[in-house]
Design a protein around this motif. Sequence first.
Motif, PDB file in Angstrom:
ATOM      1  N   TYR A 111       1.678  78.848 -14.633  1.00 23.45           N
ATOM      2  CA  TYR A 111       0.562  79.267 -15.485  1.00 23.45           C
ATOM      3  C   TYR A 111       0.944  79.120 -16.956  1.00 23.45           C
ATOM      4  O   TYR A 111       1.524  80.016 -17.547  1.00 23.45           O
ATOM      5  N   ASN A 115      -1.600  73.698 -18.958  1.00 21.78           N
ATOM      6  CA  ASN A 115      -2.572  73.380 -17.906  1.00 21.78           C
ATOM      7  C   ASN A 115      -3.762  74.337 -17.870  1.00 21.78           C
ATOM      8  O   ASN A 115      -4.431  74.480 -16.854  1.00 21.78           O
ATOM      9  N   PHE A 116      -4.026  74.950 -18.973  1.00 25.66           N
ATOM     10  CA  PHE A 116      -5.216  75.792 -19.104  1.00 25.66           C
ATOM     11  C   PHE A 116      -6.275  74.996 -19.856  1.00 25.66           C
ATOM     12  O   PHE A 116      -6.075  74.572 -20.991  1.00 25.66           O
ATOM     13  N   VAL A 117      -7.397  74.749 -19.187  1.00 27.99           N
ATOM     14  CA  VAL A 117      -8.455  73.954 -19.818  1.00 27.99           C
ATOM     15  C   VAL A 117      -9.283  74.849 -20.750  1.00 27.99           C
ATOM     16  O   VAL A 117      -9.710  75.930 -20.351  1.00 27.99           O
ATOM     17  N   ASN A 122     -14.137  80.002 -22.951  1.00 31.08           N
ATOM     18  CA  ASN A 122     -12.875  80.749 -23.065  1.00 31.08           C
ATOM     19  C   ASN A 122     -12.117  80.448 -24.364  1.00 31.08           C
ATOM     20  O   ASN A 122     -10.961  80.799 -24.506  1.00 31.08           O
ATOM     21  N   SER A 149     -13.899  88.239 -12.079  1.00 27.05           N
ATOM     22  CA  SER A 149     -12.726  87.678 -11.412  1.00 27.05           C
ATOM     23  C   SER A 149     -12.712  86.141 -11.386  1.00 27.05           C
ATOM     24  O   SER A 149     -13.759  85.496 -11.377  1.00 27.05           O
ATOM     25  N   GLY A 150     -11.520  85.582 -11.408  1.00 25.68           N
ATOM     26  CA  GLY A 150     -11.352  84.141 -11.230  1.00 25.68           C
ATOM     27  C   GLY A 150     -11.594  83.302 -12.465  1.00 25.68           C
ATOM     28  O   GLY A 150     -11.775  82.086 -12.383  1.00 25.68           O
ATOM     29  N   LEU A 151     -11.594  83.923 -13.632  1.00 23.72           N
ATOM     30  CA  LEU A 151     -11.906  83.148 -14.835  1.00 23.72           C
ATOM     31  C   LEU A 151     -10.707  82.896 -15.734  1.00 23.72           C
ATOM     32  O   LEU A 151     -10.839  82.392 -16.845  1.00 23.72           O
ATOM     33  N   GLY A 152      -9.500  83.272 -15.276  1.00 25.42           N
ATOM     34  CA  GLY A 152      -8.309  82.855 -16.025  1.00 25.42           C
ATOM     35  C   GLY A 152      -7.556  83.936 -16.784  1.00 25.42           C
ATOM     36  O   GLY A 152      -6.678  83.616 -17.582  1.00 25.42           O
ATOM     37  N   LYS A 153      -7.866  85.210 -16.533  1.00 22.72           N
ATOM     38  CA  LYS A 153      -7.144  86.274 -17.250  1.00 22.72           C
ATOM     39  C   LYS A 153      -5.657  86.264 -16.911  1.00 22.72           C
ATOM     40  O   LYS A 153      -4.803  86.259 -17.792  1.00 22.72           O
ATOM     41  N   THR A 154      -5.373  86.249 -15.607  1.00 27.41           N
ATOM     42  CA  THR A 154      -3.973  86.277 -15.175  1.00 27.41           C
ATOM     43  C   THR A 154      -3.248  85.027 -15.681  1.00 27.41           C
ATOM     44  O   THR A 154      -2.121  85.105 -16.165  1.00 27.41           O
ATOM     45  N   HIS A 155      -3.917  83.903 -15.576  1.00 27.83           N
ATOM     46  CA  HIS A 155      -3.332  82.647 -16.061  1.00 27.83           C
ATOM     47  C   HIS A 155      -2.956  82.774 -17.554  1.00 27.83           C
ATOM     48  O   HIS A 155      -1.835  82.457 -17.951  1.00 27.83           O
ATOM     49  N   VAL A 316     -13.497  79.844 -11.624  1.00 33.00           N
ATOM     50  CA  VAL A 316     -12.526  78.759 -11.476  1.00 33.00           C
ATOM     51  C   VAL A 316     -11.765  78.867 -10.151  1.00 33.00           C
ATOM     52  O   VAL A 316     -11.391  77.864  -9.558  1.00 33.00           O
ATOM     53  N   ARG A 317     -11.555  80.094  -9.692  1.00 36.86           N
ATOM     54  CA  ARG A 317     -10.832  80.246  -8.429  1.00 36.86           C
ATOM     55  C   ARG A 317     -11.604  79.575  -7.292  1.00 36.86           C
ATOM     56  O   ARG A 317     -11.035  78.844  -6.477  1.00 36.86           O
ATOM     57  N   GLU A 320     -11.333  75.745  -7.656  1.00 39.13           N
ATOM     58  CA  GLU A 320     -10.045  75.237  -7.190  1.00 39.13           C
ATOM     59  C   GLU A 320      -9.955  75.311  -5.668  1.00 39.13           C
ATOM     60  O   GLU A 320      -9.440  74.411  -5.021  1.00 39.13           O
TER      61      GLU A 320
HETATM   62  P1  ADP Z   1      -8.500  86.156 -13.090  1.00 36.14           P
HETATM   63  O1  ADP Z   1      -7.169  86.763 -13.380  1.00 36.14           O
HETATM   64  O2  ADP Z   1      -9.436  86.205 -14.268  1.00 36.14           O
HETATM   65  O3  ADP Z   1      -9.137  86.666 -11.862  1.00 36.14           O
HETATM   66  P2  ADP Z   1      -6.929  83.772 -12.666  1.00 36.14           P
HETATM   67  O4  ADP Z   1      -6.161  83.710 -13.943  1.00 36.14           O
HETATM   68  O5  ADP Z   1      -6.191  84.277 -11.479  1.00 36.14           O
HETATM   69  O6  ADP Z   1      -8.275  84.595 -12.869  1.00 36.14           O
HETATM   70  O7  ADP Z   1      -7.540  82.331 -12.385  1.00 36.14           O
HETATM   71  C1  ADP Z   1      -7.918  81.894 -11.091  1.00 36.14           C
HETATM   72  C2  ADP Z   1      -7.453  80.468 -10.887  1.00 36.14           C
HETATM   73  O8  ADP Z   1      -8.169  79.625 -11.753  1.00 36.14           O
HETATM   74  C3  ADP Z   1      -5.984  80.265 -11.228  1.00 36.14           C
HETATM   75  O9  ADP Z   1      -5.423  79.381 -10.310  1.00 36.14           O
HETATM   76  C4  ADP Z   1      -6.006  79.661 -12.606  1.00 36.14           C
HETATM   77  O10 ADP Z   1      -4.906  78.808 -12.809  1.00 36.14           O
HETATM   78  C5  ADP Z   1      -7.293  78.897 -12.607  1.00 36.14           C
HETATM   79  N1  ADP Z   1      -7.923  78.841 -13.933  1.00 36.14           N
HETATM   80  C6  ADP Z   1      -8.699  79.765 -14.517  1.00 36.14           C
HETATM   81  N2  ADP Z   1      -9.131  79.365 -15.699  1.00 36.14           N
HETATM   82  C7  ADP Z   1      -8.603  78.138 -15.902  1.00 36.14           C
HETATM   83  C8  ADP Z   1      -8.673  77.178 -16.966  1.00 36.14           C
HETATM   84  N3  ADP Z   1      -9.390  77.415 -18.055  1.00 36.14           N
HETATM   85  N4  ADP Z   1      -8.009  76.011 -16.808  1.00 36.14           N
HETATM   86  C9  ADP Z   1      -7.307  75.771 -15.698  1.00 36.14           C
HETATM   87  N5  ADP Z   1      -7.195  76.617 -14.667  1.00 36.14           N
HETATM   88  C10 ADP Z   1      -7.836  77.794 -14.759  1.00 36.14           C
END
Ligand code: ADP
Length: 450
Positions: A111, A115-117, A122, A149-155, A316-317, A320
């Motif tokens: 992460y 590789n974060f688009v 965002n 959820s699934g929008l990249g916070k953890t990433h 995004v989750r 993917e």
């Molecule tokens: P959240 O914590 O908001 O629920 P995550 O950070 O776990 O979301 O993101 C879910 C998946 O989507 C991860 O595999 C992450 O790498 C991917 N992802 C989310 N946003 C992006 C982005 N902008 N570019 C690339 N991958 C992303």
Amino acid sequence: MDTKNIWNIFLDKIKSRVSPLTFETWFKDSSLFELKENSIVILVPMHIHKKHLNENYKDLINEIFTDITNTYFEISFITNDEITGETAKVEEKEIGVPSFSPEKANLISKYTFENFVVGDSNKFAHTAAVSIAENPGKMYNPLFIYSSSGLGKTHLMHAIGNHILKNSNKKILYVTSDTFISDFLNINKKDQNGSNFDSVDFFKEKYRNIDVLLIDDIQFLSRATQTQQEFFHTFNNLYDSNKQIVISSDRSPDDLKLLEDRLRTRFSWGLSVNIYPPDYKMRIEILKKKIKSQKIENIVNEDVIEYIANNCESDVRQLEGALTRVIAYATIYNCSNIDINIAIEALKDYLSKASVSKNSVQKIQQVVSDYFKVTTDDLKSKKRLANITHPRQIAMYLCRKLTDESFPRIGMYFGGRDHSTVVHSCNKIEKEIKLNNSFKEMIETIIKKI
Ligand code: ADP
Ligand code: MG
């Protein structure tokens, strides 16, 4: 030389002096607003750029401008809002920063910012995150990232951690609030047995002897009243010693209703940023990036990417997940080329019925427009030429016959037409099928293509 030229030369030069991430985040979207005898005003996208550039890159910018023009300039920054008079200032705190040696941080190395688009949905969160990563403890504290959820916070949190880890010797700790709760409960458990010293020490060492705390999914803390108090102390301890805190949550600080007020207030001391669902363009970009990273861009058809992007709109989750499923399916069935049919088959249970249905409407529109050599936009347009209205009526009829969509929804897919128009079209085509055998055969041919 005009200002545009100077700016382009400046960009070229600065590009070779900073990392690609720094260039993309802080310089790429800026421009030269004003050039006077000895002052320069640079137009930047957001207030956060202004602050960051002022504090971190002013000397370098100056050096490069002097180099290009042989003149020393007074440099300042301006945002579009300031030009139009709508100043939108963000709340901020500033503090100094100590340094420690590197240590285990729980970071997931894949992460990264690379590789974060980044897209409109965002951009602000990403910029804030880069700013924290380049200057932990100095810019915004705490940084509070929230989204569904699934929008990249953890990433993003891991990206901040990985960046700091790579570029400094600071001690970083990533935990979810669940881990924090269970570490805390462990102390209390041992407490009852009378020998808690080790675990108290462990807890304090783990959570206080660090420079950067990344705490994910803070909403889970709502359930744990006791732990909230401990977190309050941990927060204060870190904050008072100028350590960076990054918090994520599925809702804004104001909406964390079960959290103590004093915690919520502290969360809004720094900067709160929201991430929104990605738009179509960004979904395509994310899919392409992932496909490229797996080196399979030559075997995935473009319409597969479009199909997935069209059907996974929420996060995004899911996006993917759909791609992973399609690739797995193609691998299992040994397909050397991944086309739309494979994607549809692979995803038929994965996607909700509504989105499959929406896609079938698109498929029908595509096949019908190909057959009659018009465009799908023609079908959705208000044009009343016979060579377009007839295919449009046929397409509406087929949508009604082959999908579960209602008349009003079909109308919506055809440029927002009224449901009575769809009913009329379907009746007309049905009549034509009954009366005209060759017409009937043509419809059957089209259905086969769908
Ligand atoms: P959240 O914590 O908001 O629920 P995550 O950070 O776990 O979301 O993101 C879910 C998946 O989507 C991860 O595999 C992450 O790498 C991917 N992802 C989310 N946003 C992006 C982005 N902008 N570019 C690339 N991958 C992303
Ligand atoms: Mg998460």
